[in-house]
Design a protein around this motif. Sequence first.
Motif, PDB file in Angstrom:
ATOM      1  N   ALA A 108       0.942  -0.892   0.179  1.00  0.00           N
ATOM      2  CA  ALA A 108       0.261   0.595   0.330  1.00  0.00           C
ATOM      3  C   ALA A 108       0.586   1.080   0.161  1.00  0.00           C
ATOM      4  O   ALA A 108       0.162   2.299  -0.580  1.00  0.00           O
ATOM      5  N   ASN A 109       2.179   1.025   0.310  1.00  0.00           N
ATOM      6  CA  ASN A 109       3.213   2.485   1.134  1.00  0.00           C
ATOM      7  C   ASN A 109       3.746   2.665  -1.176  1.00  0.00           C
ATOM      8  O   ASN A 109       4.553   3.566  -0.814  1.00  0.00           O
ATOM      9  N   GLY A 110       3.546   1.744  -1.397  1.00  0.00           N
ATOM     10  CA  GLY A 110       3.795   1.745  -3.218  1.00  0.00           C
ATOM     11  C   GLY A 110       5.730   0.874  -3.005  1.00  0.00           C
ATOM     12  O   GLY A 110       6.041   1.216  -4.297  1.00  0.00           O
ATOM     13  N   ARG A 111       5.658   0.282  -2.590  1.00  0.00           N
ATOM     14  CA  ARG A 111       7.159  -0.418  -2.161  1.00  0.00           C
ATOM     15  C   ARG A 111       6.964  -1.696  -2.296  1.00  0.00           C
ATOM     16  O   ARG A 111       6.014  -2.192  -1.833  1.00  0.00           O
ATOM     17  N   PRO A 112       7.729  -1.747  -3.210  1.00  0.00           N
ATOM     18  CA  PRO A 112       7.971  -3.765  -3.392  1.00  0.00           C
ATOM     19  C   PRO A 112       7.793  -4.727  -1.865  1.00  0.00           C
ATOM     20  O   PRO A 112       8.675  -4.600  -0.765  1.00  0.00           O
ATOM     21  N   VAL A 113       6.745  -4.989  -2.262  1.00  0.00           N
ATOM     22  CA  VAL A 113       6.676  -6.563  -0.880  1.00  0.00           C
ATOM     23  C   VAL A 113       7.669  -7.091  -0.966  1.00  0.00           C
ATOM     24  O   VAL A 113       8.548  -7.339  -1.435  1.00  0.00           O
ATOM     25  N   ILE A 114       8.336  -6.888   0.523  1.00  0.00           N
ATOM     26  CA  ILE A 114       8.934  -7.733   1.505  1.00  0.00           C
ATOM     27  C   ILE A 114       8.835  -8.854   2.215  1.00  0.00           C
ATOM     28  O   ILE A 114       7.828  -8.645   2.796  1.00  0.00           O
ATOM     29  N   LEU A 115      10.140  -9.903   2.555  1.00  0.00           N
ATOM     30  CA  LEU A 115       9.564 -10.533   4.172  1.00  0.00           C
ATOM     31  C   LEU A 115      11.016 -10.693   3.929  1.00  0.00           C
ATOM     32  O   LEU A 115      11.560 -11.267   3.098  1.00  0.00           O
ATOM     33  N   PHE A 116      11.254 -10.025   5.424  1.00  0.00           N
ATOM     34  CA  PHE A 116      12.963 -10.224   5.967  1.00  0.00           C
ATOM     35  C   PHE A 116      13.069 -10.636   6.920  1.00  0.00           C
ATOM     36  O   PHE A 116      11.998 -11.371   7.701  1.00  0.00           O
ATOM     37  N   GLU A 117      14.237 -11.414   6.202  1.00  0.00           N
ATOM     38  CA  GLU A 117      14.755 -13.178   6.956  1.00  0.00           C
ATOM     39  C   GLU A 117      15.811 -12.907   8.039  1.00  0.00           C
ATOM     40  O   GLU A 117      17.324 -12.560   7.551  1.00  0.00           O
ATOM     41  N   ARG A 118      15.511 -12.695   9.544  1.00  0.00           N
ATOM     42  CA  ARG A 118      17.194 -12.394  10.313  1.00  0.00           C
ATOM     43  C   ARG A 118      17.733 -13.544   9.867  1.00  0.00           C
ATOM     44  O   ARG A 118      19.367 -13.219   9.613  1.00  0.00           O
ATOM     45  N   HIS A 119      17.840 -14.888   9.869  1.00  0.00           N
ATOM     46  CA  HIS A 119      18.263 -15.927   9.525  1.00  0.00           C
ATOM     47  C   HIS A 119      19.094 -15.713   8.541  1.00  0.00           C
ATOM     48  O   HIS A 119      20.290 -16.353   8.490  1.00  0.00           O
ATOM     49  N   VAL A 120      18.721 -15.525   7.142  1.00  0.00           N
ATOM     50  CA  VAL A 120      19.350 -14.847   6.379  1.00  0.00           C
ATOM     51  C   VAL A 120      20.463 -13.893   6.712  1.00  0.00           C
ATOM     52  O   VAL A 120      21.806 -14.156   6.437  1.00  0.00           O
ATOM     53  N   MET A 121      19.653 -13.002   7.242  1.00  0.00           N
ATOM     54  CA  MET A 121      21.106 -11.878   7.191  1.00  0.00           C
ATOM     55  C   MET A 121      21.871 -11.999   8.198  1.00  0.00           C
ATOM     56  O   MET A 121      23.528 -11.923   7.844  1.00  0.00           O
ATOM     57  N   HIS A 122      22.289 -13.255   9.003  1.00  0.00           N
ATOM     58  CA  HIS A 122      23.135 -13.970   9.797  1.00  0.00           C
ATOM     59  C   HIS A 122      24.196 -14.357   8.834  1.00  0.00           C
ATOM     60  O   HIS A 122      25.415 -14.008   9.402  1.00  0.00           O
ATOM     61  N   GLU A 123      23.723 -14.946   8.458  1.00  0.00           N
ATOM     62  CA  GLU A 123      24.848 -16.246   7.508  1.00  0.00           C
ATOM     63  C   GLU A 123      25.237 -14.357   6.283  1.00  0.00           C
ATOM     64  O   GLU A 123      26.238 -14.712   6.154  1.00  0.00           O
ATOM     65  N   ARG A 124      24.283 -14.059   5.656  1.00  0.00           N
ATOM     66  CA  ARG A 124      24.663 -12.520   4.259  1.00  0.00           C
ATOM     67  C   ARG A 124      25.921 -11.689   5.614  1.00  0.00           C
ATOM     68  O   ARG A 124      26.680 -11.452   4.387  1.00  0.00           O
ATOM     69  N   LEU A 125      25.790 -11.301   6.852  1.00  0.00           N
ATOM     70  CA  LEU A 125      27.077 -10.856   7.458  1.00  0.00           C
ATOM     71  C   LEU A 125      28.051 -11.789   7.049  1.00  0.00           C
ATOM     72  O   LEU A 125      29.249 -11.071   6.729  1.00  0.00           O
ATOM     73  N   VAL A 127      28.947 -14.154   5.078  1.00  0.00           N
ATOM     74  CA  VAL A 127      29.436 -14.118   3.467  1.00  0.00           C
ATOM     75  C   VAL A 127      30.471 -12.540   3.382  1.00  0.00           C
ATOM     76  O   VAL A 127      30.801 -12.208   2.260  1.00  0.00           O
ATOM     77  N   ASN A 128      29.583 -11.112   3.863  1.00  0.00           N
ATOM     78  CA  ASN A 128      30.024 -10.102   3.325  1.00  0.00           C
ATOM     79  C   ASN A 128      31.475  -9.639   4.178  1.00  0.00           C
ATOM     80  O   ASN A 128      31.436  -8.437   4.097  1.00  0.00           O
ATOM     81  N   GLY A 129      31.531 -10.186   5.134  1.00  0.00           N
ATOM     82  CA  GLY A 129      32.626 -10.535   5.646  1.00  0.00           C
ATOM     83  C   GLY A 129      32.846 -10.325   7.313  1.00  0.00           C
ATOM     84  O   GLY A 129      34.231  -9.974   8.060  1.00  0.00           O
ATOM     85  N   LEU A 130      31.822 -10.436   8.162  1.00  0.00           N
ATOM     86  CA  LEU A 130      31.870 -10.522   9.578  1.00  0.00           C
ATOM     87  C   LEU A 130      32.440 -11.938   9.777  1.00  0.00           C
ATOM     88  O   LEU A 130      31.804 -12.314   9.049  1.00  0.00           O
ATOM     89  N   SER A 131      32.720 -12.098  11.207  1.00  0.00           N
ATOM     90  CA  SER A 131      33.271 -13.407  11.342  1.00  0.00           C
ATOM     91  C   SER A 131      32.073 -13.830  12.163  1.00  0.00           C
ATOM     92  O   SER A 131      30.495 -13.099  12.172  1.00  0.00           O
ATOM     93  N   GLU A 132      31.761 -15.127  11.959  1.00  0.00           N
ATOM     94  CA  GLU A 132      30.571 -15.693  13.146  1.00  0.00           C
ATOM     95  C   GLU A 132      30.903 -15.007  14.069  1.00  0.00           C
ATOM     96  O   GLU A 132      29.357 -14.876  14.785  1.00  0.00           O
ATOM     97  N   ALA A 133      31.700 -14.516  14.987  1.00  0.00           N
ATOM     98  CA  ALA A 133      31.204 -13.954  16.342  1.00  0.00           C
ATOM     99  C   ALA A 133      30.661 -13.051  16.185  1.00  0.00           C
ATOM    100  O   ALA A 133      29.726 -12.321  17.463  1.00  0.00           O
ATOM    101  N   GLU A 134      31.254 -11.833  15.255  1.00  0.00           N
ATOM    102  CA  GLU A 134      30.674 -10.658  15.426  1.00  0.00           C
ATOM    103  C   GLU A 134      28.863 -10.857  14.612  1.00  0.00           C
ATOM    104  O   GLU A 134      27.879  -9.798  15.121  1.00  0.00           O
ATOM    105  N   ALA A 135      28.551 -11.397  13.904  1.00  0.00           N
ATOM    106  CA  ALA A 135      27.391 -11.893  13.319  1.00  0.00           C
ATOM    107  C   ALA A 135      26.627 -12.426  14.938  1.00  0.00           C
ATOM    108  O   ALA A 135      25.603 -12.035  15.383  1.00  0.00           O
ATOM    109  N   ASP A 136      27.208 -12.924  15.515  1.00  0.00           N
ATOM    110  CA  ASP A 136      26.514 -13.469  16.931  1.00  0.00           C
ATOM    111  C   ASP A 136      26.923 -12.284  17.787  1.00  0.00           C
ATOM    112  O   ASP A 136      24.787 -12.250  18.151  1.00  0.00           O
ATOM    113  N   ALA A 137      27.447 -11.733  17.641  1.00  0.00           N
ATOM    114  CA  ALA A 137      26.880 -10.376  19.183  1.00  0.00           C
ATOM    115  C   ALA A 137      26.566  -9.246  18.545  1.00  0.00           C
ATOM    116  O   ALA A 137      25.756  -8.811  19.175  1.00  0.00           O
ATOM    117  N   LEU A 138      25.794  -8.749  17.116  1.00  0.00           N
ATOM    118  CA  LEU A 138      24.816  -8.686  16.582  1.00  0.00           C
ATOM    119  C   LEU A 138      23.900  -9.334  17.155  1.00  0.00           C
ATOM    120  O   LEU A 138      22.609  -8.371  16.425  1.00  0.00           O
TER     121      LEU A 138
END
Length: 271
Positions: A108-125, A127-138
Amino acid sequence: MTLRLDDVGLDVLHLQKRLNELGANPRLLPDGQFGEVTERAVRAFQQRAGLVVDGVAGPKTMAALSGHSTSRLLGQRDLQRAADRLGVPLASVMALNAVESRGEGFAANGRPVILFERHVMHERLQVNGLSEAEADALAARHPGLVSRRPGGYVGDTAEHQRLANARLLHDTAALESASWGLFQVMGYHWQALGYDTTQDFTERMARHEAEHLEAFVRFIEADPALHKALKGRKWAEFARRYNGPAYARNLYDVKLARAFEQFSDALQAAA
């Protein structure tokens, strides 16, 4: 609201009157019964409005009947181009759109429909250079945005606020961690699907539902086994590969087969 063949009631009556106001030919008898003549009138209106021509008066058709813009909505020509490119009948792509899409690619706000996946964020962090410990800290500081487990969904337009907050942690990882548009293609597929960057992919998703279909077509083309299943109309195999092992429980293969037959019959009758 969605009205289709064999529906009856006051809503159908209003639909028939509105179609008459907009020049239904032949004029409909406003009797509140969604019969074949009303279905043909809906198809004719959808054709004029540049929508998908399926004879079903769903939210997009209802919005167009009320005078709302259809400029960013998927049309029959988009589906035909996709069918030609994939080397399959138009009815196959119409079935995919009917069963596998969200129905509406923009909120309704004109933006594309999305669904944000927090477990994927943990993985992609990672992939994009953070350590597992840094991802766990976030994850410890922002459990709604980063986690080893799925969940935290708030739904609808509020998912964009989750995404905006996640982008403050890591822009690219956040964009890669959402599924986008009509067919909910995950952002992390951007490179495999031939987009220049994650941002290029997400910017295109904000333009038009035809871009959502383009991403879906690229997804099929990138998986030869999936493409082969679609060409052979092996619906169970296609559904298994696209939806995962839960496809049978959700009857995706049955729904695809039925939709294909219905659209094949309708297209043949209209020829």
